[in-house]
Design a protein around this motif. Structure first.
Motif, PDB file in Angstrom:
ATOM      1  N   ILE A 106       0.867  -1.171   0.000  1.00 36.76           N
ATOM      2  CA  ILE A 106       0.000   0.000   0.000  1.00 36.76           C
ATOM      3  C   ILE A 106       0.905   1.223   0.000  1.00 36.76           C
ATOM      4  N   VAL A 107       0.790   2.004  -1.067  1.00 42.59           N
ATOM      5  CA  VAL A 107       1.643   3.173  -1.231  1.00 42.59           C
ATOM      6  C   VAL A 107       0.835   4.417  -0.870  1.00 42.59           C
ATOM      7  N   CYS A 108       1.432   5.284  -0.071  1.00 46.68           N
ATOM      8  CA  CYS A 108       0.751   6.532   0.319  1.00 46.68           C
ATOM      9  C   CYS A 108       1.380   7.688  -0.445  1.00 46.68           C
ATOM     10  N   ILE A 109       0.581   8.424  -1.178  1.00 45.55           N
ATOM     11  CA  ILE A 109       1.121   9.548  -1.945  1.00 45.55           C
ATOM     12  C   ILE A 109       0.563  10.843  -1.370  1.00 45.55           C
ATOM     13  N   SER A 110       1.471  11.752  -1.035  1.00 42.07           N
ATOM     14  CA  SER A 110       1.031  13.051  -0.522  1.00 42.07           C
ATOM     15  C   SER A 110       1.938  14.140  -1.088  1.00 42.07           C
ATOM     16  N   GLY A 111       1.658  15.370  -0.703  1.00 36.95           N
ATOM     17  CA  GLY A 111       2.422  16.493  -1.242  1.00 36.95           C
ATOM     18  C   GLY A 111       1.682  17.099  -2.422  1.00 36.95           C
ATOM     19  N   THR A 112       2.463  17.646  -3.351  1.00 36.58           N
ATOM     20  CA  THR A 112       1.852  18.445  -4.409  1.00 36.58           C
ATOM     21  C   THR A 112       1.458  17.613  -5.625  1.00 36.58           C
ATOM     22  N   VAL A 113       0.528  16.682  -5.441  1.00 34.85           N
ATOM     23  CA  VAL A 113      -0.058  15.964  -6.578  1.00 34.85           C
ATOM     24  C   VAL A 113      -1.557  16.253  -6.589  1.00 34.85           C
ATOM     25  N   ARG A 114      -2.172  15.939  -7.729  1.00 30.97           N
ATOM     26  CA  ARG A 114      -3.610  16.212  -7.817  1.00 30.97           C
ATOM     27  C   ARG A 114      -4.457  15.261  -6.986  1.00 30.97           C
ATOM     28  N   LYS A 115      -4.003  13.995  -6.917  1.00 31.74           N
ATOM     29  CA  LYS A 115      -4.809  12.982  -6.243  1.00 31.74           C
ATOM     30  C   LYS A 115      -4.006  12.293  -5.147  1.00 31.74           C
ATOM     31  N   PRO A 116      -3.735  12.999  -4.054  1.00 38.50           N
ATOM     32  CA  PRO A 116      -3.040  12.317  -2.963  1.00 38.50           C
ATOM     33  C   PRO A 116      -3.920  11.166  -2.476  1.00 38.50           C
ATOM     34  N   GLY A 117      -3.305  10.137  -1.931  1.00 37.36           N
ATOM     35  CA  GLY A 117      -4.121   9.028  -1.428  1.00 37.36           C
ATOM     36  C   GLY A 117      -3.306   7.770  -1.250  1.00 37.36           C
ATOM     37  N   TYR A 118      -4.009   6.672  -0.938  1.00 38.46           N
ATOM     38  CA  TYR A 118      -3.344   5.382  -0.733  1.00 38.46           C
ATOM     39  C   TYR A 118      -3.737   4.461  -1.866  1.00 38.46           C
ATOM     40  N   TYR A 119      -2.747   3.772  -2.391  1.00 34.01           N
ATOM     41  CA  TYR A 119      -2.959   2.923  -3.565  1.00 34.01           C
ATOM     42  C   TYR A 119      -2.228   1.606  -3.336  1.00 34.01           C
ATOM     43  N   GLU A 120      -2.929   0.490  -3.499  1.00 33.60           N
ATOM     44  CA  GLU A 120      -2.273  -0.816  -3.313  1.00 33.60           C
ATOM     45  C   GLU A 120      -1.809  -1.307  -4.675  1.00 33.60           C
ATOM     46  N   ILE A 121      -0.548  -1.679  -4.754  1.00 37.43           N
ATOM     47  CA  ILE A 121       0.013  -2.126  -6.038  1.00 37.43           C
ATOM     48  C   ILE A 121       0.710  -3.470  -5.859  1.00 37.43           C
ATOM     49  N   GLU A 122       0.940  -4.125  -6.983  1.00 39.29           N
ATOM     50  CA  GLU A 122       1.848  -5.262  -6.978  1.00 39.29           C
ATOM     51  C   GLU A 122       3.249  -4.687  -6.875  1.00 39.29           C
ATOM     52  N   THR A 123       3.993  -5.114  -5.858  1.00 36.28           N
ATOM     53  CA  THR A 123       5.293  -4.513  -5.593  1.00 36.28           C
ATOM     54  C   THR A 123       6.201  -4.626  -6.825  1.00 36.28           C
ATOM     55  N   GLY A 124       6.714  -3.506  -7.262  1.00 34.60           N
ATOM     56  CA  GLY A 124       7.655  -3.503  -8.374  1.00 34.60           C
ATOM     57  C   GLY A 124       7.024  -3.498  -9.755  1.00 34.60           C
ATOM     58  N   LYS A 125       5.676  -3.584  -9.821  1.00 37.88           N
ATOM     59  CA  LYS A 125       5.035  -3.612 -11.143  1.00 37.88           C
ATOM     60  C   LYS A 125       4.616  -2.212 -11.597  1.00 37.88           C
ATOM     61  N   VAL A 126       4.785  -1.237 -10.749  1.00 35.32           N
ATOM     62  CA  VAL A 126       4.422   0.136 -11.092  1.00 35.32           C
ATOM     63  C   VAL A 126       5.644   1.001 -10.813  1.00 35.32           C
ATOM     64  N   THR A 127       5.899   1.981 -11.670  1.00 36.80           N
ATOM     65  CA  THR A 127       7.077   2.826 -11.465  1.00 36.80           C
ATOM     66  C   THR A 127       6.724   4.045 -10.619  1.00 36.80           C
ATOM     67  N   LEU A 128       7.780   4.661 -10.119  1.00 34.14           N
ATOM     68  CA  LEU A 128       7.622   5.883  -9.332  1.00 34.14           C
ATOM     69  C   LEU A 128       6.896   6.947 -10.161  1.00 34.14           C
ATOM     70  N   GLY A 129       7.269   7.028 -11.439  1.00 32.90           N
ATOM     71  CA  GLY A 129       6.638   8.015 -12.308  1.00 32.90           C
ATOM     72  C   GLY A 129       5.148   7.752 -12.477  1.00 32.90           C
ATOM     73  N   GLU A 130       4.788   6.484 -12.670  1.00 29.09           N
ATOM     74  CA  GLU A 130       3.363   6.152 -12.808  1.00 29.09           C
ATOM     75  C   GLU A 130       2.605   6.481 -11.525  1.00 29.09           C
ATOM     76  N   LEU A 131       3.233   6.166 -10.387  1.00 31.79           N
ATOM     77  CA  LEU A 131       2.560   6.440  -9.113  1.00 31.79           C
ATOM     78  C   LEU A 131       2.268   7.932  -8.946  1.00 31.79           C
ATOM     79  N   ILE A 132       3.177   8.750  -9.443  1.00 33.87           N
ATOM     80  CA  ILE A 132       2.997  10.193  -9.261  1.00 33.87           C
ATOM     81  C   ILE A 132       2.105  10.783 -10.357  1.00 33.87           C
ATOM     82  N   LEU A 133       2.281  10.295 -11.597  1.00 30.50           N
ATOM     83  CA  LEU A 133       1.664  10.997 -12.721  1.00 30.50           C
ATOM     84  C   LEU A 133       0.399  10.344 -13.265  1.00 30.50           C
ATOM     85  N   ASP A 134       0.262   9.030 -13.129  1.00 25.76           N
ATOM     86  CA  ASP A 134      -0.848   8.354 -13.793  1.00 25.76           C
ATOM     87  C   ASP A 134      -2.189   8.703 -13.143  1.00 25.76           C
TER      88      ASP A 134
END
Ligand SMILES: Cc1cc2nc3c(=O)[nH]c(=O)nc-3n(C[C@H](O)[C@H](O)[C@H](O)COP(=O)(O)O)c2cc1C
Ligand code: SF4
Ligand code: FES
Lengths: 475, 177
Positions: free
Chosen positions: A255-283
């Motif tokens: 479960i990844v927690c994204i906060s700070g200056t993004v449009r959609k801060p929140g918690y997202y559960e991913i398959e570990t290593g199947k999503v990139t840092l860029g996707e987590l921030i931008l997608d």
């Protein structure tokens, strides 16, 4: 298209999903526990016989599960260190202190699906011959503690907990223990001291490895909330199946927690290593990108203790392919797969799974000043390098953000930060407070030097501080 | 241990001459102690229980907990001074805990803190707890409350508020009567 992979959060946030036992049971709750308690002994080809609990430990080992609390240590290995021959009771503690800045995942589980956490915890206790366990929950989760107490009562009444659980002969009691606002209680040995009713002063290792000398100097397992939920899914599906989720050595979901200056801060559960840092921030499926007209400046990839990444950074990452062969690839920061090993290979850590995004509107010096203030406030004060160093760093950053900076402050900060970690302190807080300072100052040195130089020039010209420190992000 | 053995503690703890633990609270406390193989472990839970009842931790409360757990008062006093959630002074009827840490700061928590302080006549540069003269409000900055995705956040007593815009802050304050 990168997507969420909801396993632990499968039902959380679904309309009508409530934290009570009935709802959990309607969604298949405690079926895994029933199955596990009924496991007959299994005889291996070499003639050894594994008891039910031993089989569960074997599944967790096979799963490759790594701790979700921060260090990413192998859960199977941790359990294998438990001293089972001492004759002392073995304790288990669920670390629900959730205090690493940027992290808000355990809260979702505790508040919205407490029975899942309890089922995982009961399974982990059964697997490790534990008969008394605690949930150490941070003091500010006042409602969370009530929800857990209610869930424990329900579980007791339904015989999932207490004496002779579901007629299996296995006894287990779990109690909620509340912290009282100190970050250091998240560190496992500080947590144990706090659970013994003392100040949360971390203990020195060796000799105080919890697996041997933990709570009341008995063998003790400390696991994070999310780790214990994963245990439930491992037991349900089998360790080998679980290991197919995620990527090799970085198995399962996170479960990844994204906060700070993004449009959609929140918690997202991913398959570990199947999503990139860029996707987590931008997608759009995750952080949703930066706000209108903004560009990326920096990323803190694993809670405030993690070393910062600078936008545009590139890394040479060694990776093991499915055939076991090591290859080296050059990756930009946004192309780093979000897993334990890659983020470590890039010089930081995924820690507690908390990503804090800083766009170009953020004043980097103020951001670090904010983090340093946190550590100065939270150092427990036992070790001189950490107690004094965290305060000195905060003081230097306070003057840099309040018009009193010096050109030499960047080097001064780096020098202090370099002298805290590396075995000079009792616990990893020493690293946690110096890593942000080391990395911010190294990667954004020009900004720190420029701020100090401007302050000096202003003092020389003897003009009053033009910039009012109030009304800014971090005044 | 009898009371005569208790060492006096040199501390600025407040006096609470009318300190008395009502029977229901005493029963709750006795039950809490049974959760642990060693009574000392219950000290934080006991302090929470007393603070929830009395609003702060007095000298009498510290000594009462110490006697209850067969400890020296200093063993309890050192907890009150270490853990930020324990108060040695009465807090206001409405206690605002505003998150100060990075994600909330980016979301405007410093402005939020300033707003509350200015509305209530407190010093916005002071981060620790400040209580209004009438004892009605306490405002303090606290560290990350584990809800950084909905920054800025604050607690008013036990209630939790997320995404607190200036308008929302006004509503919360107006709701405190
Ligand atoms: C300063 C510090 C703070 C920590 N805070 C937490 C925390 O809030 N929650 C947590 O689960 N682990 C925290 N940890 C990690 C724990 O010490 C421990 O490694 C973890 O709870 C083990 O569980 P896991 O193996 O399931 O991850 C912290 C560690 C340090 C050094
Ligand atoms: S490193 Fe810091 S937090 Fe850890 S024990 Fe030492 S003083 Fe305390
Ligand atoms: S930074 Fe405010 S809740 Fe985490």
């Amino acid at each position: 298209m990168p997507q969420e992979y909801r396993q632990i959060l499968k039902f959380v946030d679904q309309p009508g999903y409530t934290p009570d036992l009935d709802c959990y049971l309607r969604h298949g709750g405690y079926e895994t526990l029933k199955k596990a308690l009924a496991l007959p002994p299994r005889t291996l080809p070499d003639g050894r016989t594994l008891s039910g609990p031993e089989q569960l430990r074997e599944e967790v080992r096979l799963s490759g599960l790594r701790g979700r609390g921060g260090a990413g240590f192998s859960c199977g290995l941790k359990w294998s260190f438990v001293d089972r021959k001492s004759g002392k009771p073995i304790y288990l503690i669920c670390n629900a202190d959730e205090s690493e800045p940027g992290t808000f995942k355990d809260r979702q589980i505790i508040y919205k699906d407490p029975h899942q956490m309890l089922e995982g915890m009961i399974l982990a206790c059964y697997a490790n011959d534990v008969h008394l366990a605690y949930i150490y929950i941070r003091g500010e989760f006042i409602e969370g503690a009530r929800i857990l107490n209610r869930a424990l009562q329900e579980a007791r009444a339904a015989h999932y907990l207490g004496r002779n659980i579901l007629g299996s002969g296995y006894d287990l009691e779990i109690h909620v223990h509340r912290g009282a606002g100190a970050y250091i209680c998240g560190e496992e040995t500080g947590l144990i001291e706090s659970l013994e009713g003392k100040r949360a002063y971390p203990r020195i290792k060796p000799p105080y490895f919890p697996a041997v000398l933990g709570l009341y100097n008995c063998p003790t397992i400390v696991n994070n909330v999310e780790t214990l939920c994963a245990v439930k899914h491992i037991v349900a599906m089998g360790g080998a199946e679980y290991a197919k989720i995620g990527t090799p050595n970085n198995t399962g979901t996170r479960i990844v927690c994204i906060s700070g200056t993004v449009r959609k801060p929140g918690y997202y559960e991913i398959e570990t290593g199947k999503v990139t840092l860029g996707e987590l921030i931008l997608d759009p499926a995750f952080g949703g990108g930066l706000r209108e007209g903004r560009t990326l400046q920096a990323i803190i990839p694993g809670g405030s203790s993690a070393k910062v990444f600078k936008a545009g950074e590139r890394f040479k990452i060694k990776r093991k392919g499915p055939d076991g062969k090591e290859t080296e690839a050059e990756l930009g920061v946004l192309d780093l797969p979000y897993d334990f090993d890659t983020i470590i290979a890039a010089g930081s850590m995924s820690g507690s799974g908390a990503i804090i995004v800083l766009d170009d509107s953020v004043d980097i010096v103020e951001a670090l000043a904010n983090i340093a203030e946190f550590y100065a406030h939270e150092s427990c004060g036992q070790c001189t390098p950490c107690r004094e160093g965290s305060l000195w760093m905060a003081k230097a950053l306070r003057r840099l953000t309040h018009g009193g900076g010096r050109k030499t402050d960047a080097d001064y900060l780096a020098r202090i930060a370099d002298n805290i970690p590396g075995g000079r302190t009792i616990c990893a807080f020493g690293e946690a407070c110096s890593w942000p300072v080391q990395s911010f100052v190294a990667k954004f040195k020009d900004q720190f030097v420029a701020r100090g130089a401007a302050d000096e020039a202003r003092r020389l010209a003897n003009t009053p501080n033009a910039e009012s420190p109030t009304g800014k992000t971090n005044a | 241990m009898n009371a005569a053995n208790l060492q006096p503690i040199p501390s600025p703890l407040q006096e609470q001459p009318d300190f008395a633990v009502p029977p229901a609270l005493a029963a709750q406390i006795d039950e809490l102690i049974t959760h642990y193989p060693k009574a000392r472990s219950a000290s934080l839970m006991l302090l929470h229980a007393l603070q929830e009842h009395f609003g702060f931790i007095s000298r009498q409360a510290v000594e009462w907990v110490a006697a209850k757990l067969e400890l020296q008062p200093i063993n309890i006093y050192e907890l009150v001074t270490f853990y930020p959630m324990f108060h040695q002074q009465r807090v206001g009827k409405y206690h605002f805990r505003i998150c100060r840490t990075l994600s909330c700061a980016l979301g405007g928590s410093y402005q939020l803190h300033q707003y509350f302080c200015e509305k209530l006549g407190l010093d916005p540069h002071h981060h620790g707890p400040q209580t209004t003269k009438d004892g009605k409000f306490t405002v303090e900055f606290v560290e990350c409350l584990a809800s950084c995705g909905t920054a800025p956040v604050l607690m008013c007593n036990e209630a939790f508020y997320e995404g607190v815009s200036p308008e929302k802050a006004g509503d919360i304050l107006r709701g405190c009567q």
